[in-house]
Design a protein around this motif. Structure first.
Motif, PDB file in Angstrom:
ATOM      1  N   GLY A  36       0.833  -1.199   0.000  1.00 49.15           N
ATOM      2  CA  GLY A  36       0.000   0.000   0.000  1.00 49.15           C
ATOM      3  C   GLY A  36       0.865   1.244   0.000  1.00 49.15           C
ATOM      4  N   LEU A  37       0.617   2.141  -0.939  1.00 50.96           N
ATOM      5  CA  LEU A  37       1.504   3.288  -1.121  1.00 50.96           C
ATOM      6  C   LEU A  37       1.065   4.525  -0.363  1.00 50.96           C
ATOM      7  N   GLY A  38      -0.083   4.488   0.303  1.00 47.19           N
ATOM      8  CA  GLY A  38      -0.534   5.651   1.063  1.00 47.19           C
ATOM      9  C   GLY A  38       0.253   5.821   2.351  1.00 47.19           C
ATOM     10  N   GLY A  39      -0.065   6.872   3.073  1.00 44.15           N
ATOM     11  CA  GLY A  39       0.650   7.157   4.306  1.00 44.15           C
ATOM     12  C   GLY A  39       0.515   6.068   5.346  1.00 44.15           C
ATOM     13  N   ARG A  40      -0.547   5.283   5.266  1.00 42.13           N
ATOM     14  CA  ARG A  40      -0.766   4.197   6.217  1.00 42.13           C
ATOM     15  C   ARG A  40      -0.548   2.827   5.600  1.00 42.13           C
ATOM     16  N   GLY A  41      -0.005   2.789   4.403  1.00 42.96           N
ATOM     17  CA  GLY A  41       0.213   1.522   3.728  1.00 42.96           C
ATOM     18  C   GLY A  41       1.298   0.702   4.397  1.00 42.96           C
ATOM     19  N   SER A 256     -14.191 -17.567   4.343  1.00 43.30           N
ATOM     20  CA  SER A 256     -14.800 -16.280   4.033  1.00 43.30           C
ATOM     21  C   SER A 256     -14.028 -15.617   2.902  1.00 43.30           C
ATOM     22  N   VAL A 257     -14.655 -14.615   2.321  1.00 46.38           N
ATOM     23  CA  VAL A 257     -14.018 -13.767   1.318  1.00 46.38           C
ATOM     24  C   VAL A 257     -14.223 -12.330   1.774  1.00 46.38           C
ATOM     25  N   SER A 258     -13.151 -11.552   1.821  1.00 47.78           N
ATOM     26  CA  SER A 258     -13.286 -10.180   2.316  1.00 47.78           C
ATOM     27  C   SER A 258     -12.231  -9.284   1.689  1.00 47.78           C
ATOM     28  N   VAL A 259     -12.502  -7.991   1.716  1.00 49.89           N
ATOM     29  CA  VAL A 259     -11.546  -6.966   1.299  1.00 49.89           C
ATOM     30  C   VAL A 259     -11.642  -5.813   2.295  1.00 49.89           C
ATOM     31  N   GLU A 260     -10.572  -5.059   2.417  1.00 54.54           N
ATOM     32  CA  GLU A 260     -10.601  -3.891   3.298  1.00 54.54           C
ATOM     33  C   GLU A 260      -9.624  -2.842   2.788  1.00 54.54           C
ATOM     34  N   ASP A 261      -9.850  -1.604   3.170  1.00 51.36           N
ATOM     35  CA  ASP A 261      -8.984  -0.480   2.807  1.00 51.36           C
ATOM     36  C   ASP A 261      -8.681   0.352   4.048  1.00 51.36           C
ATOM     37  N   THR A 262      -7.453   0.811   4.154  1.00 50.98           N
ATOM     38  CA  THR A 262      -7.069   1.813   5.150  1.00 50.98           C
ATOM     39  C   THR A 262      -6.915   3.148   4.431  1.00 50.98           C
ATOM     40  N   LEU A 346     -12.113   0.453   6.600  1.00 52.22           N
ATOM     41  CA  LEU A 346     -13.386  -0.214   6.353  1.00 52.22           C
ATOM     42  C   LEU A 346     -13.113  -1.552   5.682  1.00 52.22           C
ATOM     43  N   GLY A 347     -13.933  -2.539   6.010  1.00 53.18           N
ATOM     44  CA  GLY A 347     -13.831  -3.837   5.360  1.00 53.18           C
ATOM     45  C   GLY A 347     -15.206  -4.434   5.150  1.00 53.18           C
ATOM     46  N   VAL A 389      -4.328  -3.795  -0.451  1.00 53.20           N
ATOM     47  CA  VAL A 389      -3.759  -2.550  -0.939  1.00 53.20           C
ATOM     48  C   VAL A 389      -4.894  -1.578  -1.191  1.00 53.20           C
ATOM     49  N   ALA A 390      -4.741  -0.331  -0.790  1.00 55.03           N
ATOM     50  CA  ALA A 390      -5.834   0.641  -0.860  1.00 55.03           C
ATOM     51  C   ALA A 390      -6.307   0.864  -2.284  1.00 55.03           C
ATOM     52  N   SER A 391      -7.618   0.939  -2.483  1.00 54.87           N
ATOM     53  CA  SER A 391      -8.196   1.165  -3.797  1.00 54.87           C
ATOM     54  C   SER A 391      -7.962   2.603  -4.226  1.00 54.87           C
ATOM     55  N   ALA A 392      -7.712   2.782  -5.538  1.00 57.67           N
ATOM     56  CA  ALA A 392      -7.402   4.120  -6.020  1.00 57.67           C
ATOM     57  C   ALA A 392      -8.497   4.700  -6.885  1.00 57.67           C
ATOM     58  N   GLU A 393      -9.455   3.877  -7.314  1.00 57.96           N
ATOM     59  CA  GLU A 393     -10.513   4.383  -8.168  1.00 57.96           C
ATOM     60  C   GLU A 393     -11.720   4.786  -7.329  1.00 57.96           C
TER      61      GLU A 393
END
Length: 472
Positions: A36-41, A256-262, A346-347, A389-393
């Motif tokens: 993850g390339l963001g500040g919290r990645g 389970s199947v899950s995704v999350e973003d910081t 969020l996830g 990895v955080a979504s960019a779109e």
């Protein structure tokens, strides 16, 4: 007990980073960091060149940038990793039907269940060990030929020892632990070498003067049960002697199947939070359908500004993979959570999975209730790595027609992303900003290519699928 070390553990070397280097000739032999390339990645994988600077997985990306500022920092390409993982797993299944994948780049294999089983049963232990070594070497050579990637392999009589052997083999090596030598191999190792011993357990053992696996074996089962509890203590005592009777279980069923973003900046606006939940749902459903599964329970995960983490779940009447149903449920769960002060993560996930999709009443009702106006999404983000990895779109519309629509986002480009230009052909994004995107045009099969810069909305530049690492 096995008489031949016929269980192997394969672990691809720095897999995500190695795929990037193989895909991009200009990065070969150079430090590469994926995550993850963001500040919290956080770092998902670092190449061995980057590891020499102290960069490792799970490290905050900001720290990795300080340690190795000249590395190539890439956002990750899940499609490329899946593509090469499928090749590797297929090669494993040629050796045995008992293949237990642990992740995209790691698996156990029981050779006794495959075409080599009869030969392993008939030969003496020494000859059997030599046969296992030959099979493992052929496997590593086939992986290199098909993908250009290297793998480390451990062979032993149990999953525990095979895993430890592959760790010793890294990088790009092969280690076999002979039957009967397990305790000699384990004894000098630190207690953390055994699975199930994390930092907290290590401190408990250290306070009791137990720092090596030999110390654990000598302490006896009663002492370990006293320190760690019956189940954990008994298990650790058995492992200290190299005892592990776990079978190789093919294609372990995901629960389970899950995704999350910081998020780089805490989300405080309720409409923005609901919008992000919609985006997460779309990605979760994509993974669910790719696995051919559906699920009954929708789970929402919220980490607030103060790092407190809440989960809410709702079980439906029947399994579904309907995006509208899952999104509506996740939104309903979000309204039960106090987001005052902001949300940093969020996830969205689905559990209680089934092997089929049922056209349940929930899905039909949701489709009937939808407003019959379709709002095209602004674009689909590059799929994130397994660690997240955080979504960019940003795109799409709010399901609730009373909520204000999110403004369309400018097309954005992620470092490392595959692209194709109408004139210059295939390439990958080196970076973007201030309305411009820089692309290096090269393929896995050619020398390093040229770099060009375009406007982010250049109509001739489009996202593309990853190229195979080897020509067909």
């Amino acid at each position: 007990m096995r008489t031949v070390p016929s269980i192997i553990h394969l672990d691809m070397d720095a897999f995500f980073a190695a795929v990037e280097q193989a895909s991009k000739p200009s990065l070969r032999g150079k430090p590469v960091v994926v995550g993850g390339l963001g500040g919290r990645g956080v770092v998902a994988t670092a190449s061995y060149e980057a590891r020499r600077f102290g960069v490792h997985s799970a490290m905050p990306m900001a720290q990795a940038r300080r340690l190795c500022p000249n590395a190539a920092f890439l956002s990750g390409r899940f499609a490329a990793y899946r593509q090469n993982s499928d090749i590797v797993m297929a090669l494993l299944r040629e050796r045995s039907p008992l293949v237990e994948p642990l992740s995209l780049d790691e698996a156990f294999v029981d050779l006794e269940a495959g075409p080599y089983g009869p030969a392993l049963a008939e030969v003496d232990p020494e000859t059997g060990a030599q046969l296992v070594l030959a099979v493992a070497e052929d496997l590593r050579a086939d992986i290199l030929e098909r993908t250009g990637l290297t793998a480390s392999v451990g062979a032993a009589g149990s999953k525990l020892m095979a895993k430890i052997a592959s760790e010793q083999a890294k990088p790009d090596g092969l280690v076999l632990v002979e039957i009967g030598s397990e305790r000699a191999v384990l004894s000098p190792m630190p207690v953390r070498a055994l699975p199930g011993i994390g930092p907290a357990t290590e401190q408990t053992l250290r306070r009791a003067g137990l720092t090596t696996v030999a110390d654990l074996a000598d302490a006896g089962e009663a002492e370990l049960v006293h320190l760690l509890g019956r189940a954990h203590g008994t298990g650790i005592h058995l492992m200290a002697f190299g005892h592990d009777e776990r079978a190789v279980v093919p294609d372990r069923d995901a629960k389970s199947v899950s995704v999350e973003d910081t998020f780089e900046v805490d989300l405080a606006d309720r409409d923005r939070i609901l919008h992000e939940i919609d985006q997460l749902t779309a990605r979760c459903v994509k993974r669910l359908r790719a696995a051919g599964r559906s699920g009954r329970t929708v789970v929402l995960k919220v980490r607030r500004f103060d790092f407190s983490t809440l989960t809410r779940s709702e079980t439906l009447r029947a399994p579904t993979d309907d995006e509208g149903v899952i999104a509506e449920t996740a939104r309903r769960l979000a309204l039960q959570v106090d987001t005052t002060g902001g949300v940093r993560l969020l996830g969205v996930g689905v559990s209680q999975l089934a092997d089929y999709t049922q056209e349940d009443l929930f899905a039909q009702a949701a489709h009937t209730a939808e407003v019959e106006v379709e709002v095209a999404a602004a674009g689909e983000a590059e799929a994130d790595v397994e660690a997240g990895v955080a979504s960019a779109e940003v795109g799409g519309a709010d399901a609730a027609d009373t909520a204000p629509a999110m403004p369309p986002a400018l097309r954005r480009w992620l470092p490392g992303q595959d692209v194709h230009h109408a004139e210059h052909g295939p390439g990958w994004v080196q970076g973007s900003g201030v309305g411009r995107v820089t692309v290096r045009f090269e393929t896995p099969y050619d020398p390093p290519g040229r770099v060009r810069t375009f406007a982010v909305d250049d109509p001739d530049l489009e996202p593309s699928d990853p190229l195979p690492l080897r020509r067909a």
